[in-house]
Write a protein that holds these residues in place. Structure first.
Motif, PDB file in Angstrom:
ATOM      1  N   MET A 230       0.629  -1.093  -0.113  1.00  0.00           N
ATOM      2  CA  MET A 230      -0.022   0.005  -0.502  1.00  0.00           C
ATOM      3  C   MET A 230       0.550   0.970  -0.442  1.00  0.00           C
ATOM      4  N   PRO A 231       0.230   1.967  -0.539  1.00  0.00           N
ATOM      5  CA  PRO A 231       1.402   3.529  -0.766  1.00  0.00           C
ATOM      6  C   PRO A 231       1.888   4.234   0.627  1.00  0.00           C
ATOM      7  N   SER A 232       2.749   5.124   0.851  1.00  0.00           N
ATOM      8  CA  SER A 232       3.051   5.561   2.272  1.00  0.00           C
ATOM      9  C   SER A 232       1.820   6.607   2.893  1.00  0.00           C
ATOM     10  N   ILE A 233       2.296   6.450   3.853  1.00  0.00           N
ATOM     11  CA  ILE A 233       1.254   7.395   5.013  1.00  0.00           C
ATOM     12  C   ILE A 233       1.319   8.996   3.934  1.00  0.00           C
ATOM     13  N   LYS A 234       2.183   9.204   3.735  1.00  0.00           N
ATOM     14  CA  LYS A 234       2.615  10.514   3.633  1.00  0.00           C
ATOM     15  C   LYS A 234       1.754  10.633   2.965  1.00  0.00           C
ATOM     16  N   ASP A 235       1.417   9.437   1.475  1.00  0.00           N
ATOM     17  CA  ASP A 235       1.129   9.673  -0.104  1.00  0.00           C
ATOM     18  C   ASP A 235      -0.559   9.208   0.420  1.00  0.00           C
ATOM     19  N   GLU A 239      -3.279  12.611  -0.171  1.00  0.00           N
ATOM     20  CA  GLU A 239      -4.966  11.972  -1.669  1.00  0.00           C
ATOM     21  C   GLU A 239      -6.195  12.656  -0.218  1.00  0.00           C
ATOM     22  N   LEU A 240      -5.862  12.233   0.753  1.00  0.00           N
ATOM     23  CA  LEU A 240      -7.171  12.384   1.726  1.00  0.00           C
ATOM     24  C   LEU A 240      -7.491  14.048   1.705  1.00  0.00           C
ATOM     25  N   PHE A 241      -6.092  14.538   1.770  1.00  0.00           N
ATOM     26  CA  PHE A 241      -6.412  16.047   1.993  1.00  0.00           C
ATOM     27  C   PHE A 241      -6.533  16.637   0.934  1.00  0.00           C
ATOM     28  N   LYS A 242      -6.744  16.144  -0.040  1.00  0.00           N
ATOM     29  CA  LYS A 242      -7.103  16.541  -1.432  1.00  0.00           C
ATOM     30  C   LYS A 242      -8.485  15.952  -1.870  1.00  0.00           C
ATOM     31  N   ASN A 243      -8.947  15.153  -0.613  1.00  0.00           N
ATOM     32  CA  ASN A 243     -10.611  15.324  -1.072  1.00  0.00           C
ATOM     33  C   ASN A 243     -11.603  15.965   0.260  1.00  0.00           C
ATOM     34  N   LYS A 244     -12.010  16.923  -0.510  1.00  0.00           N
ATOM     35  CA  LYS A 244     -12.807  18.030  -0.504  1.00  0.00           C
ATOM     36  C   LYS A 244     -13.570  17.641   0.477  1.00  0.00           C
ATOM     37  N   LYS A 245     -14.386  16.601   0.663  1.00  0.00           N
ATOM     38  CA  LYS A 245     -15.975  15.653   0.609  1.00  0.00           C
ATOM     39  C   LYS A 245     -15.356  15.195   2.008  1.00  0.00           C
ATOM     40  N   TYR A 246     -13.633  15.013   2.333  1.00  0.00           N
ATOM     41  CA  TYR A 246     -13.695  13.982   3.729  1.00  0.00           C
ATOM     42  C   TYR A 246     -13.164  14.956   4.827  1.00  0.00           C
ATOM     43  N   LEU A 248     -13.957  18.261   4.763  1.00  0.00           N
ATOM     44  CA  LEU A 248     -14.980  19.033   5.437  1.00  0.00           C
ATOM     45  C   LEU A 248     -15.805  18.156   6.090  1.00  0.00           C
ATOM     46  N   GLY A 249     -15.447  16.915   5.788  1.00  0.00           N
ATOM     47  CA  GLY A 249     -16.451  15.639   7.038  1.00  0.00           C
ATOM     48  C   GLY A 249     -15.727  15.214   8.311  1.00  0.00           C
ATOM     49  N   VAL A 250     -14.461  16.111   8.205  1.00  0.00           N
ATOM     50  CA  VAL A 250     -13.729  15.925   9.683  1.00  0.00           C
ATOM     51  C   VAL A 250     -13.600  16.793  10.491  1.00  0.00           C
ATOM     52  N   ILE A 251     -13.797  17.853   9.713  1.00  0.00           N
ATOM     53  CA  ILE A 251     -14.074  19.101  10.454  1.00  0.00           C
ATOM     54  C   ILE A 251     -15.812  19.526  11.081  1.00  0.00           C
ATOM     55  N   LEU A 360     -13.615   5.722  -0.743  1.00  0.00           N
ATOM     56  CA  LEU A 360     -12.011   5.475  -1.160  1.00  0.00           C
ATOM     57  C   LEU A 360     -11.375   3.815  -0.487  1.00  0.00           C
ATOM     58  N   LYS A 361     -10.489   3.916  -1.411  1.00  0.00           N
ATOM     59  CA  LYS A 361      -9.910   3.172  -1.393  1.00  0.00           C
ATOM     60  C   LYS A 361      -9.503   2.399  -0.161  1.00  0.00           C
ATOM     61  N   GLU A 362      -9.137   0.904   0.055  1.00  0.00           N
ATOM     62  CA  GLU A 362      -9.009   0.529   1.580  1.00  0.00           C
ATOM     63  C   GLU A 362      -8.232   0.676   2.644  1.00  0.00           C
ATOM     64  N   ASP A 363      -6.859   1.334   1.515  1.00  0.00           N
ATOM     65  CA  ASP A 363      -5.811   1.857   2.568  1.00  0.00           C
ATOM     66  C   ASP A 363      -6.554   3.261   3.192  1.00  0.00           C
ATOM     67  N   GLN A 364      -7.497   3.871   2.332  1.00  0.00           N
ATOM     68  CA  GLN A 364      -7.267   5.053   2.809  1.00  0.00           C
ATOM     69  C   GLN A 364      -8.333   5.050   3.393  1.00  0.00           C
ATOM     70  N   SER A 365      -9.166   4.126   3.551  1.00  0.00           N
ATOM     71  CA  SER A 365     -10.376   4.748   4.739  1.00  0.00           C
ATOM     72  C   SER A 365      -9.786   4.362   5.919  1.00  0.00           C
ATOM     73  N   LYS A 366      -8.564   3.346   5.792  1.00  0.00           N
ATOM     74  CA  LYS A 366      -8.013   2.786   7.366  1.00  0.00           C
ATOM     75  C   LYS A 366      -7.381   4.105   7.866  1.00  0.00           C
ATOM     76  N   ILE A 367      -6.484   4.895   6.729  1.00  0.00           N
ATOM     77  CA  ILE A 367      -6.162   5.961   7.438  1.00  0.00           C
ATOM     78  C   ILE A 367      -6.869   7.048   7.711  1.00  0.00           C
ATOM     79  N   GLY A 368      -8.137   7.081   6.648  1.00  0.00           N
ATOM     80  CA  GLY A 368      -9.463   8.303   6.949  1.00  0.00           C
ATOM     81  C   GLY A 368      -9.625   7.749   8.264  1.00  0.00           C
TER      82      GLY A 368
END
Length: 439
Positions: A230-235, A239-246, A248-251, A360-368
């Motif tokens: 899977m991609p690095s944590i940084k990557d 990707e997550l921070f470029k996702n506006k829906k995600y 704004l969801g955190v906020i 989100l992809k599975e790896d993104q979902s775990k970090i997300g």
């Protein structure tokens, strides 16, 4: 013919894992509910100000923030089941720390226990929420999460009943009209007895959690595991921070948690400002939790017909309206309005969570998921700020009035602002993404 209508919310082959993971939702609901009244309890027993007593919530929800990402990294490397077992171990350990904390009588020791306890809750929520989303078709993911979250209020209600009957009803310091004026020797005796009362539910809870840990350890569950490629944590974060829906969801989740915990924590102080005891105030919170449960059931059903974003907008708007009633209404009407807020709090967390992780992809979902669990820190920060507002005129709840409103009433403008912000997010989601949940 629309074949998607036949898609089950939970496939039969995944029913047992779903039930086991869903039981965790009740478990952390219990911890939340039994801890909310402790702000008022510690304030009375240890003679703290409202903002000082809010360190209970700072420790509790701060633990989520600090451990969410490590928990996600752990789950990413190992398995969901391993994450659950680690979470239950930390949960039990933190609860059992209340035993030495009561012996020392130190407020910081209790806060440490809560902090470690929520390390465990961070593991459980980081693991359980995406696990539930993964246990079936993505089309029904938000419905499935709302279904699992529907068991969270069961834990809330049981936790509140324990807090009421085994803590608040037994506190001697709450029975004394002017506890601070008592002789030091008498206060010390009452303080020691009351701290033991606070201790007991947590110690028993720790033992129960250990039993549940053993139960889950011996049962077979799908061992979902991260892929080393899977991609690095940084990557992933990039990707997550470029996702506006995600993002704004955190906020939105930060603001929602601030509103929820503020309303549930300060219902005791609000009731106190109306001359109502903490034990009686617990009855109002019980009604609030029942409404929360009813609202969750109604919301889960409505998701079959209304998009997630639109329903979030409706519930947030109505929650904000009743929170505003808490600000401007006097007497019992304001308290009733505060209780009604919980009906509309009900679907916000799982709906925001599901919206933010959708697609989100599975790896993104775990970090997300870790980012969303970290957003629970709103339950630490905003109630602390609300406590500071309540303390503007002193440590009591009706010291001064500002613009014709008591400091207690005025403090609930903070949840109003939070609800308005979440409503805006919901409408934006509806208009831009139109995420419709299909039964």
């Amino acid at each position: 013919m629309n074949t998607s209508q036949a898609t089950p919310v939970v496939p039969k082959k995944l029913l047992l894992p779903f039930i086991l993971v869903t039981s965790l939702f009740a478990l952390w609901g219990f911890a939340n509910a039994v801890t909310d009244p402790m702000v008022q309890a510690f304030k009375k027993v240890l003679e703290l100000s409202n903002s000082q007593a809010a360190w209970v919530q700072m420790a509790f929800y701060g633990g989520y923030f600090c451990m969410a990402l490590p928990a996600a990294l752990f789950v990413r490397k190992f398995s969901y089941k391993s994450g659950v077992l680690v979470g239950l171990t930390l949960y039990a350990g933190g609860a059992l720390l209340f035993y030495p904390a009561a012996t020392t009588g130190q407020f910081w020791f209790f806060c440490l226990g809560l902090y470690i306890l929520t390390f465990g809750l961070a593991f459980l929520e980081t693991t359980a929420n995406p696990y539930i989303l993964a246990l079936g078709d993505q089309k029904t993911a938000t419905q499935r999460l709302n279904l699992a979250q529907a068991f969270n209020p069961v834990g809330l209600i049981v936790g509140l009943m324990v807090a009421k009957f085994f803590v608040l009803d037994l506190l001697q310091s709450d029975d004394v009209e002017n506890f601070s004026a008592l002789p030091e020797a008498q206060k010390l005796l009452i303080k020691s007895a009351d701290l033991m009362v606070i201790r007991n539910p947590y110690v028993i809870l720790g033992l129960v959690v250990l039993a549940i840990l053993i139960l889950i350890a011996v049962n077979k569950m799908p061992q979902a595991k991260g892929d080393g490629a899977m991609p690095s944590i940084k990557d992933t974060f990039g990707e997550l921070f470029k996702n506006k829906k995600y993002t704004l969801g955190v906020i939105s989740l930060v603001l929602y948690m601030g509103a929820q915990i503020g309303c549930w924590t300060y219902i005791y102080q609000y009731a106190e400002s109306k001359g109502i005891s903490s034990s009686t105030a617990a009855n109002y919170q019980l009604v609030a939790f029942i409404l929360f449960t009813v609202g969750r059931a109604i919301g889960t059903y409505l998701l079959k017909f209304i998009s997630s974003g639109k329903l979030l907008f409706y519930f947030s708007s109505l929650g904000g309206l009743f929170a505003l009633g808490t600000v401007v209404l006097e007497g019992d009407a304001g308290l009733y309005s505060l209780v009604m807020v919980s009906l509309f709090l009900s679907i916000m967390f799982p709906t925001i969570y599901g919206i933010a992780l959708e697609g989100l992809k599975e790896d993104q979902s775990k970090i997300g998921a870790a980012g969303l669990v970290m957003a629970i820190v709103g339950g630490a920060l905003l109630p602390k700020l609300q406590g500071m507002i309540i303390d503007l005129g002193g440590v009591e709840v009706n010291d001064i009035t500002i613009m014709g409103l008591s400091e207690m009433n005025l403090s609930f403008l903070l949840p109003v602002i939070c609800f308005v912000s979440v409503a805006i997010y919901g409408m934006w989601i509806h208009k831009k993404h139109n995420i419709a949940e299909i039964a």
